[in-house]
Design an enzyme around this catalytic site. Structure first.
Site, PDB file in Angstrom:
ATOM      1  N   GLY A 139       0.820  -1.196   0.000  1.00  0.00           N
ATOM      2  CA  GLY A 139       0.000   0.000   0.000  1.00  0.00           C
ATOM      3  C   GLY A 139       0.858   1.251   0.000  1.00  0.00           C
ATOM      4  O   GLY A 139       2.049   1.221   0.335  1.00  0.00           O
ATOM      5  N   CYS A 140       0.243   2.362  -0.376  1.00  0.00           N
ATOM      6  CA  CYS A 140       0.992   3.618  -0.454  1.00  0.00           C
ATOM      7  C   CYS A 140       1.433   4.094   0.932  1.00  0.00           C
ATOM      8  O   CYS A 140       2.600   4.461   1.124  1.00  0.00           O
ATOM      9  CB  CYS A 140       0.159   4.694  -1.159  1.00  0.00           C
ATOM     10  SG  CYS A 140      -1.503   4.938  -0.496  1.00  0.00           S
ATOM     11  N   TYR A 141       0.515   4.082   1.890  1.00  0.00           N
ATOM     12  CA  TYR A 141       0.894   4.485   3.244  1.00  0.00           C
ATOM     13  C   TYR A 141       1.949   3.538   3.841  1.00  0.00           C
ATOM     14  O   TYR A 141       2.961   4.000   4.392  1.00  0.00           O
ATOM     15  CB  TYR A 141      -0.327   4.527   4.160  1.00  0.00           C
ATOM     16  CG  TYR A 141      -1.204   5.749   4.014  1.00  0.00           C
ATOM     17  CD1 TYR A 141      -0.658   7.033   4.006  1.00  0.00           C
ATOM     18  CD2 TYR A 141      -2.592   5.627   3.914  1.00  0.00           C
ATOM     19  CE1 TYR A 141      -1.468   8.160   3.898  1.00  0.00           C
ATOM     20  CE2 TYR A 141      -3.409   6.747   3.804  1.00  0.00           C
ATOM     21  CZ  TYR A 141      -2.847   8.000   3.794  1.00  0.00           C
ATOM     22  OH  TYR A 141      -3.658   9.116   3.691  1.00  0.00           O
TER      23      TYR A 141
END
Length: 330
Positions: A139-141
């Site tokens: 995921g980006c986070y």
């Protein structure tokens, strides 16, 4: 034959869920990639519609009509909760798959076996990606958090009883392109707000599981925020350490000195440093005036590139035997 101009000596790839922000970013990267050619792109609600990518047009088709047998690699950018079934379908059709949903990521209870697609975590991870049939794209986070935490864990500097506090601010493209009132320009402009408060964001499980897999018992307390910009993530982490570190950047230089997509800098990372690039920019300082040695680590990335589509292409490069960097904006 589809009108995607399949090129001789290029690997045919498909994109499931190509109408979302990450899917469109993928199509753009594939269009410029010297080793990949787009075989198909699906978007159920927009099937039949055309999208201009570079100098070519692509026509979206329904996922059920995707010629999986014509692709060697499939990027699955379908919604969380529905992606895993399509990953299995593509794999059974003989494709290698990079899944951009959370379905197969650590901590999410996926039943399909998948390598975790964060090459910068070390040689073992990179080797696992190279030999994998299915890769779970981070995921980006979590990418912004884990690459900022991992070198300190590897150096044995993160206390097992520590609570790592991570505050991330993201552009609105991270919420997808489905129409939502709270994401209208008039609602977002001139505003800044937290969401998923209470450690409830779906990415927490991925962060927690990966930190534990790295050998740390530390907890993660994560709060995301919505920035009034289109793209980019800036993360600030407070990390309790076992001892004072005179040069907190040294673990990062050791971990990432040869990594093409991690930039270690004394300057504070900013979104303008990373937009439309497949890089994470990281900095660290020691906090003053605290009872316990504490590092303040900041990281920045483009949520649609290194946080999604770019990292997916990076993983596909490895799975295909290509140089990891080709076709990616550094």
């Amino acid at each position: 034959m589809y009108d995607y101009a399949l090129c001789v000596n290029r690997i045919p790839v498909g994109v499931l869920g190509a109408s979302g922000y990450a899917g469109r970013e993928l199509c753009g990267l594939i269009a410029r990639h010297p080793g990949f050619a787009l075989a198909f792109a699906t978007a159920n609600e927009q099937r039949g519609e055309r999208l201009r990518v570079g100098t070519s047009d692509i026509t979206f088709m329904a996922s059920d009509n995707a010629p999986l047998g014509e692709a060697s690699i499939v990027f699955c950018a379908l919604p969380h909760g529905t992606s895993a079934a399509w990953v299995a379908r593509a794999r059974d059709a003989g494709c290698k798959v990079v899944d951009l949903s959370s379905d197969l990521r650590p901590g999410n209870g996926g039943t399909l076996r998948a390598a975790y697609g964060m090459p910068e975590l070390g040689d073992a991870t990179r080797c696992a990606i190279r030999s994998a049939d299915v890769v779970a794209n981070p995921g980006c986070y979590p990418t912004s958090v884990l690459l900022a935490v991992a070198p300190l864990v590897a150096a044995g500097l993160v206390a097992d009883d520590a609570t790592i506090i991570a505050n991330s601010a993201s552009g609105v493209s991270g919420a997808g392109n489905s129409p939502k009132r709270e994401l209208l320009f008039a609602e977002v402009a001139d505003d800044f707000r937290a969401y998923g408060v209470g450690n409830t964001h779906r990415h927490v499980a991925e962060m927690r599981a990966t930190i534990n897999a790295l050998g740390s018992g530390a907890e993660i307390l994560f709060t995301p925020h919505l920035l009034p910009v289109a793209r980019g993530i800036l993360t600030t982490l407070t990390i309790p350490l076992t001892e004072f570190v005179a040069d907190p950047l040294q673990p990062y230089r050791e971990a990432y000195g040869s990594e093409p997509f991690v930039e270690v800098t004394q300057d504070q990372p900013a979104l303008r440093d990373v937009l439309r690039r497949n890089v994470v920019r990281v900095s660290a300082v020691m906090a003053t005036g605290t009872r316990r040695p504490t590092a303040i680590v900041t990281s920045a990335l483009d949520n649609l590139v290194k946080g999604a589509a770019g990292q997916a292409v990076q993983n596909a490069n490895l799975m295909s035997g290509f140089d990891e960097c080709i076709g990616l904006p550094a």
